[in-house]
Design an enzyme around this catalytic site. Structure first.
Site, mmCIF file in Angstrom:
data_model
loop_
_atom_site.group_PDB
_atom_site.id
_atom_site.type_symbol
_atom_site.label_atom_id
_atom_site.label_comp_id
_atom_site.label_asym_id
_atom_site.label_seq_id
_atom_site.Cartn_x
_atom_site.Cartn_y
_atom_site.Cartn_z
ATOM 1 N N LYS A 1 0.838 -1.203 0.000
ATOM 2 C CA LYS A 1 0.000 0.000 0.000
ATOM 3 C C LYS A 1 0.878 1.261 0.000
ATOM 4 C CE LYS A 1 -3.807 -2.259 -0.268
ATOM 5 N NZ LYS A 1 -4.607 -2.927 0.737
HETATM 6 C C1 LIG Z 1 -5.674 -3.981 1.022
HETATM 7 C C2 LIG Z 1 -7.130 -3.789 1.025
HETATM 8 C C3 LIG Z 1 -7.932 -4.119 2.126
HETATM 9 C C4 LIG Z 1 -7.450 -4.892 3.327
HETATM 10 O O1 LIG Z 1 -6.346 -4.434 3.949
HETATM 11 P P1 LIG Z 1 -5.376 -5.465 4.716
HETATM 12 O O2 LIG Z 1 -4.507 -4.541 5.491
HETATM 13 O O3 LIG Z 1 -4.646 -6.220 3.661
HETATM 14 O O4 LIG Z 1 -6.199 -6.350 5.577
HETATM 15 C C5 LIG Z 1 -9.288 -3.816 2.089
HETATM 16 N N1 LIG Z 1 -9.838 -3.256 1.022
HETATM 17 C C6 LIG Z 1 -9.128 -2.945 -0.082
HETATM 18 C C7 LIG Z 1 -9.813 -2.306 -1.234
HETATM 19 C C8 LIG Z 1 -7.751 -3.220 -0.125
HETATM 20 O O5 LIG Z 1 -7.055 -2.942 -1.226
#
Ligand SMILES: *Cc1c(COP(=O)(O)O)cnc(C)c1O
Length: 379
Positions: free
Chosen positions: A192
């Protein structure tokens, strides 16, 4: 062969290790601690709007607790954008509730306000009750059409849980994504905008709700000298070591967002002359995507190859790209869930591709990606 070009890698600044070392030096190697407190403060200061932030073990955990805070429980329905990663919808099912999926619209690729209203009215007609919450997603960092979504949500008095996991640093009409809904979920997973190696946060409207979120995230322990429980709790708090990484990442967040936007600009410029390839743009000045991932749309008849052909050609040149999220209504696990759509996300899914967009990529690497695309298109 050239060094592998990845889609989106963790990108450390200069200070993450200092904060992690501090956690070790002070033996705060536990969930909770000074790094967690400081990381939460940094996030709240960055987001503004008097929000309170609770750091958690994952973005998925944040969405789960957000739903609990909105009172979602067994038998409820929750409206969720279909065009997203499964983590937007999975937490609904953890609570014994049922996701109802709504299609996207072309300008943002996010929840269609028209189809949202249609879904709300049809669920009310079919079940006698309104859905308990609405989960719009800011996919790839692009803000959803929040004004219209908010108006509809307000009209039927249904709260919004924003999935801003991909949208830290994005803004809609000057408001930071994650601060617009009643609650907002953020993710600090490895790929991210910023990372804590794994982690997330829930953006809360006030101190009392943040306190409540912390309570649920630490096994719902009541304030007594012995362990006493009136509610089911979770072990969702972020470790003080990981939060140290997060504190360092907050110092480079603005830089990372600026770099992702610059990478998007560069792709736009370099691909502007390539007929049949379009780089996804902000629809107007109301939208300021962080461009977590730059996406292209491939006009297959025009370029005589599909998005997946381009993905395979890039893979042969040691470049990682990724097809778009396959919508939830097209997933076997959600096959018999209600879906309100007009074919939009299915169409976008069929023609889109995410290009390498990590903030550590160089202009030369972006140039190499574009050259590889052009070679495949001209084949
Ligand atoms: C990455 C992501 C999540 C979940 O986040 P995690 O930290 O991996 O649990 C939820 N929604 C979207 C759209 C994502 O890209």
């Amino acid at each position: 062969m050239q060094e592998r070009i990845w889609l989106s890698l963790a990108h450390m600044g200069a200070h993450e290790q200092d904060f992690v070392k501090e956690a070790f030096d002070t033996n705060w190697v536990v969930p909770l601690g000074p790094n967690v407190d400081a990381f939460e403060r940094d996030l709240a200061a960055y987001l503004g709007e008097d929000k309170h932030v609770v750091a958690l073990s994952a973005g998925t955990a944040a969405l789960h607790l957000g739903l609990i805070m909105l009172g979602v429980g067994p038998g409820d329905e929750v409206i969720c954008q279909s065009f997203t990663f499964a983590a937007s919808a999975n937490p609904v099912t953890y609570l014994g509730a049922t996701p109802v999926f709504v299609d996207s619209e072309e300008t943002t690729w996010n929840m269609s306000p028209e189809l949202l209203e249609k879904a709300i009215l049809d669920r009310k007609a079919k079940t006698g009750r309104y859905p308990k919450a609405i989960i719009p997603v800011h996919l790839y960092g692009m803000p959803a059409r929040m004004d219209e979504i908010e108006q509809i949500a307000a009209k039927y008095d249904i709260p919004i849980l924003e999935d801003a996991a991909e949208a830290l640093g994005s803004e809609y009409k000057g408001r930071k994504c994650g601060t617009i809904g009643a609650f907002g979920g953020l993710s600090f997973n490895g790929n991210k905008i910023i990372t804590t190696s794994g982690g997330g946060a829930l953006v809360c409207p006030d101190a009392a709700s943040a306190q409540r979120v912390m309570f649920y995230a630490t096994q719902a322990r009541e304030n007594r000298p012995y362990y006493y429980h009136e509610h089911i709790g979770y072990n969702y708090r972020l470790s003080n070591v990981c939060a140290g990484i997060g504190r360092g990442q907050m110092m480079v967040l603005e830089e990372h967002v600026a770099r992702r936007r610059a990478i998007h600009d560069l792709y736009t410029k370099l691909l502007s002359g390539v007929d049949g390839i379009t780089v996804k743009q902000n629809p107007s000045s109301d939208y300021a995507s962080n461009f977590w991932l730059t996406c292209i749309e491939v006009d297959a008849p025009r370029v005589d190859c599909t998005a997946d052909d381009i993905r395979l050609a890039l893979a042969e040149e040691n470049i990682e790209s990724r097809l778009l999220w396959r919508p939830m209504h097209m997933q076997p696990v959600f096959a018999n869930h209600a879906f309100y759509g007009d074919g939009t996300s299915e169409r976008i899914f069929g023609r889109g591709l995410c290009l390498p967009s990590g903030s550590s990529l160089t202009d030369a690497q972006i140039g190499a990606v574009v050259e590889a695309i052009v070679r495949r298109v001209n084949k």
